[in-house]
Structure formats: structure tokens, C-alpha cells
Design a protein around this motif. Structure first.
Motif, PDB file in Angstrom:
ATOM      1  N   ALA A 116      -6.575  -6.079 -13.141  1.00 19.82           N
ATOM      2  CA  ALA A 116      -6.802  -7.187 -12.218  1.00 19.82           C
ATOM      3  C   ALA A 116      -8.250  -7.231 -11.762  1.00 19.82           C
ATOM      4  O   ALA A 116      -8.842  -8.316 -11.608  1.00 19.82           O
ATOM      5  N   GLY A 117      -8.839  -6.046 -11.561  1.00 20.31           N
ATOM      6  CA  GLY A 117     -10.237  -5.992 -11.154  1.00 20.31           C
ATOM      7  C   GLY A 117     -11.161  -6.565 -12.196  1.00 20.31           C
ATOM      8  O   GLY A 117     -12.133  -7.262 -11.877  1.00 20.31           O
ATOM      9  N   ALA A 118     -10.872  -6.292 -13.460  1.00 20.74           N
ATOM     10  CA  ALA A 118     -11.709  -6.820 -14.540  1.00 20.74           C
ATOM     11  C   ALA A 118     -11.542  -8.326 -14.694  1.00 20.74           C
ATOM     12  O   ALA A 118     -12.515  -9.058 -14.886  1.00 20.74           O
ATOM     13  N   THR A 119     -10.311  -8.803 -14.562  1.00 19.84           N
ATOM     14  CA  THR A 119     -10.040 -10.232 -14.728  1.00 19.84           C
ATOM     15  C   THR A 119     -10.663 -11.071 -13.617  1.00 19.84           C
ATOM     16  O   THR A 119     -11.174 -12.171 -13.860  1.00 19.84           O
ATOM     17  N   HIS A 120     -10.635 -10.553 -12.395  1.00 18.24           N
ATOM     18  CA  HIS A 120     -11.073 -11.330 -11.229  1.00 18.24           C
ATOM     19  C   HIS A 120     -12.329 -10.747 -10.598  1.00 18.24           C
ATOM     20  O   HIS A 120     -12.554 -10.903  -9.395  1.00 18.24           O
ATOM     21  N   VAL A 159       0.834  -1.212   0.000  1.00 18.13           N
ATOM     22  CA  VAL A 159       0.000   0.000   0.000  1.00 18.13           C
ATOM     23  C   VAL A 159       0.867   1.260   0.000  1.00 18.13           C
ATOM     24  O   VAL A 159       0.484   2.279   0.563  1.00 18.13           O
ATOM     25  N   GLY A 160       2.028   1.195  -0.640  1.00 20.72           N
ATOM     26  CA  GLY A 160       2.828   2.400  -0.827  1.00 20.72           C
ATOM     27  C   GLY A 160       3.611   2.865   0.380  1.00 20.72           C
ATOM     28  O   GLY A 160       4.101   3.997   0.386  1.00 20.72           O
ATOM     29  N   SER A 161       3.784   2.017   1.379  1.00 17.03           N
ATOM     30  CA  SER A 161       4.495   2.460   2.582  1.00 17.03           C
ATOM     31  C   SER A 161       5.952   2.797   2.291  1.00 17.03           C
ATOM     32  O   SER A 161       6.511   3.739   2.875  1.00 17.03           O
ATOM     33  N   THR A 162       6.586   2.038   1.390  1.00 20.02           N
ATOM     34  CA  THR A 162       7.972   2.340   1.057  1.00 20.02           C
ATOM     35  C   THR A 162       8.070   3.696   0.354  1.00 20.02           C
ATOM     36  O   THR A 162       8.974   4.490   0.627  1.00 20.02           O
ATOM     37  N   LEU A 163       7.129   3.983  -0.538  1.00 16.99           N
ATOM     38  CA  LEU A 163       7.120   5.282  -1.207  1.00 16.99           C
ATOM     39  C   LEU A 163       6.960   6.404  -0.197  1.00 16.99           C
ATOM     40  O   LEU A 163       7.717   7.394  -0.227  1.00 16.99           O
ATOM     41  N   GLY A 177      -4.457  -5.084  -6.139  1.00 19.17           N
ATOM     42  CA  GLY A 177      -3.011  -4.898  -6.145  1.00 19.17           C
ATOM     43  C   GLY A 177      -2.259  -6.201  -5.985  1.00 19.17           C
ATOM     44  O   GLY A 177      -1.237  -6.434  -6.645  1.00 19.17           O
ATOM     45  N   ILE A 178      -2.745  -7.070  -5.106  1.00 22.06           N
ATOM     46  CA  ILE A 178      -2.095  -8.373  -4.929  1.00 22.06           C
ATOM     47  C   ILE A 178      -2.207  -9.198  -6.206  1.00 22.06           C
ATOM     48  O   ILE A 178      -1.231  -9.811  -6.667  1.00 22.06           O
ATOM     49  N   ARG A 210     -10.982  -3.689  -1.860  1.00 32.81           N
ATOM     50  CA  ARG A 210     -10.995  -3.898  -3.310  1.00 32.81           C
ATOM     51  C   ARG A 210      -9.649  -3.530  -3.930  1.00 32.81           C
ATOM     52  O   ARG A 210      -9.084  -4.301  -4.718  1.00 32.81           O
ATOM     53  N   HIS A 211      -9.125  -2.371  -3.601  1.00 33.21           N
ATOM     54  CA  HIS A 211      -7.844  -1.956  -4.176  1.00 33.21           C
ATOM     55  C   HIS A 211      -6.708  -2.848  -3.690  1.00 33.21           C
ATOM     56  O   HIS A 211      -5.786  -3.159  -4.456  1.00 33.21           O
TER      57      HIS A 211
END
Length: 333
Positions: A300-304, A84-88, A173-174, A168-169
């Protein structure tokens, strides 16, 4: 194995990172760092050793005793649910001279895995608070499952950012990356055990990768929710990473204000519009942007689509108070 002597200046500054601890044999590994080494390192785990830095194996008891000599304001913390962007966020804040950004030291994972108690955790937290300059504040980004011991690490004068994404996001992402799916499967059993300790049994969540990712979200989010109840009152700021991306400069301003380190807005605009926003923070040699992230999540959302919807509905049906609270927080953002 014979322990080496502690560096004489261990309590003074951050030159010696507490990189690993082994409470079973009573040893700690210290690695010599400078500010640029902290700035460049995405992770301070054993990957750090590939460059063969100067290191010492010292007696853990001696090191914990030395921790009592540290005289620094408490570290600030970033706890998160992973991916979830923690490194960024930690890298962006590390561009500010006011912070020393310390990203995922292995020693914090060692504390969780060894079941170390409050005294050891507080000593490591004190050593993590050391910096290089008097007005610099340590900012420690932990590995996701270190959230389990966040109440042992956040000290009364420290603050924490709890970073998350909507279910959902997070699931999208996974599912968007082969490596994240492999990691998801590898961590499944451990997450089930962590959920069970909170009285949560997500039966049937092994029937697709989307369901495994939903269970992972529930595990990491309930860890944060439980930690929020146990850390010092007022110390936590929650942030949805996708919300941060919509206004990164404004979001960084809110985070630095929460940490008690207000920063001029134009400096934050410069950082938020700089090259870090266009690189993959865990491996900056690769291009990665908010637009590319949104594209991959959508694909990914569309595929799954069906599995993701069913998994999120399953979370809502679980009825467990911490999951209900986490879902409400995600919807509120």
C-alpha cells in the motif's frame, strides 16, 4: 415495552454483560455470558445476538442502582485509534487467567452516541469491572471512538493502555484493505465533527483516501491525547503496535506490569508465539501474521507513496498543539 426484572446476582460477577443501553427509553440489554463466550467473542455488539443467547431488557435506572453494589477493583482499559492490533492484544491478554478480556461491548458506544453523563458512565464502568474469580481483573477493549469518554470510564484504581501506530503505518494499513477504505469514507463526516470540537479543521484532506486516512489518524490520536490529559495521573501507558510486534512477549510483560499484574515471562513467551499471532484476531478463521501485515503495508505504501507523503506533510503543517504532540509521540516511538 415492559422492562424485565434484573437478575438477582447482577452485581456479583460477569455472568450478565451490559451489552447495550438506551438512555432515551430507559432500558438496558443484559446478555448472559460465561468465560468461554467472552474468550471467543471478538466483538460484544449486536453480532453477539446471532447465536440467540439468553437476554433481558431491564430498566436502566434499576441497573444503575445495582451498579452501586459492585465491589470489585476497577477495570483496566485498552483505548486505541482503530486498525492497530487492539483486538490481538486484548485476545493475547485474555489467554491469561488473571484477566477477563471484554472486547468492544456496544454499551460503551451507546454512552458516546447518547451523550450520557459522568454518573451513567461510572456505573457502566463499575459493572464492567465484574469478573468470575476473586483474583481476576477485567480488561475492557473499547471501540476506537469511545476514547472520547475515556476520562469518564477510567477510575482512580484502574489503568489504561493507549494503543496507536505511526501515521504512515496507519494510513498504509487503511489503504491495504477494501473494507477499511469503505469504513474510512463512511466515518469521514463524524470524524470531521469530532475534530471540529477540538478546534481542528483539516481543510483539503478530502482529496484522496490517503488524506482521509491521515485525518482519521489525527482524529483518533487527538482523542487519545486529550483523554491522557484528563484521566487520573499515571494511569496511561502508550504503545506503538509495530513496536509491540517486534517483541510481543516483552511488550505484554510491560503491559501486565503497568496493570499491576506481573506475569512470568515464559508464560508470555508461550502466548506470544502461539496460534493467535498467526490468525486474524477479528475473524480467527482467517490466517494473518505480522509478516503478512508488513507485506500488505509495504504494498500500500508503494502504491500510494505520493498521496501518503503529502498527507503526512499536511498534518505537520496543521500546527494544532494536539496534532503536533501526537506526531512527536509517533516519531519518538
Amino acid at each position: 415495552m415492559t422492562a424485565q426484572p434484573l437478575p438477582p446476582d447482577l452485581a456479583d460477577d460477569a455472568r450478565w454483560l451490559v451489552q447495550a443501553v438506551d438512555s432515551a427509553v430507559g432500558l438496558a440489554r443484559l446478555v448472559r455470558m460465561d468465560e468461554e463466550a467472552y474468550r471467543q467473542s471478538s466483538f460484544l455488539d449486536d453480532r453477539l445476538l446471532a447465536a440467540k443467547p439468553e437476554a433481558r431488557l431491564c430498566a436502566l435506572g434499576d441497573m444503575l442502582g445495582e451498579a452501586r453494589q459492585v465491589n470489585r477493583p476497577a477495570a483496566h482499559w485498552i483505548f486505541h485509534i482503530g486498525h492497530v492490533g487492539s483486538t490481538l492484544v486484548a485476545r493475547l491478554l485474555g489467554e491469561l487467567a488473571e484477566f477477563l478480556s471484554i472486547r468492544e461491548p456496544r454499551s460503551l458506544r451507546d454512552l458516546v452516541q447518547s451523550g450520557a453523563g459522568a454518573e451513567v458512565a461510572a456505573s457502566i464502568a463499575a459493572l464492567m469491572s465484574r469478573t468470575f474469580r476473586p483474583h481476576q481483573r477485567a480488561l475492557v477493549k473499547a471501540t476506537s471512538f469511545v476514547s472520547e469518554i475515556a476520562p469518564l470510564l477510567v477510575q482512580p484504581d484502574g489503568q489504561a493502555l493507549f494503543l496507536f501506530a505511526s501515521p504512515r503505518h496507519y494510513i498504509q494499513g487503511i489503504l491495504a484493505g477494501e473494507n477499511s477504505i469503505l469504513e474510512l469514507r463512511a466515518l469521514e463526516q463524524g470524524r470531521r465533527e469530532r475534530l471540529a470540537k477540538r478546534g481542528i479543521d483539516l481543510a483539503g484532506f478530502d482529496r484522496s483516501d490517503a488524506h482521509l486516512a491521515a485525518a482519521a489518524w489525527a482524529c483518533e490520536m487527538t482523542a487519545l491525547e486529550a483523554a491522557c490529559d484528563a484521566v487520573p495521573a499515571g494511569s496511561v501507558m502508550w504503545a506503538d503496535f509495530d513496536g509491540m510486534l517486534r517483541d510481543m512477549a516483552g511488550s505484554l510483560a510491560a503491559v501486565t506490569a503497568h496493570f499491576g499484574v506481573p506475569v512470568q515471562h515464559d508464560r508470555l513467551v508461550g502466548i506470544a508465539s502461539g496460534p493467535l499471532m498467526r490468525r486474524y484476531s477479528k475473524a480467527p478463521e482467517f490466517d494473518y501474521s505480522p509478516d503478512l501485515r508488513a507485506q500488505l503495508l509495504a504494498e500500500a505504501g508503494a502504491t500510494h507513496h505520493a498521496d501518503i507523503g503529502d498527507a503526512i506533510n499536511g498534518l505537520a503543517r496543521s500546527g494544532h498543539s494536539l496534532i503536533v504532540r501526537a506526531l512527536g509521540r509517533a516519531e519518538g516511538e
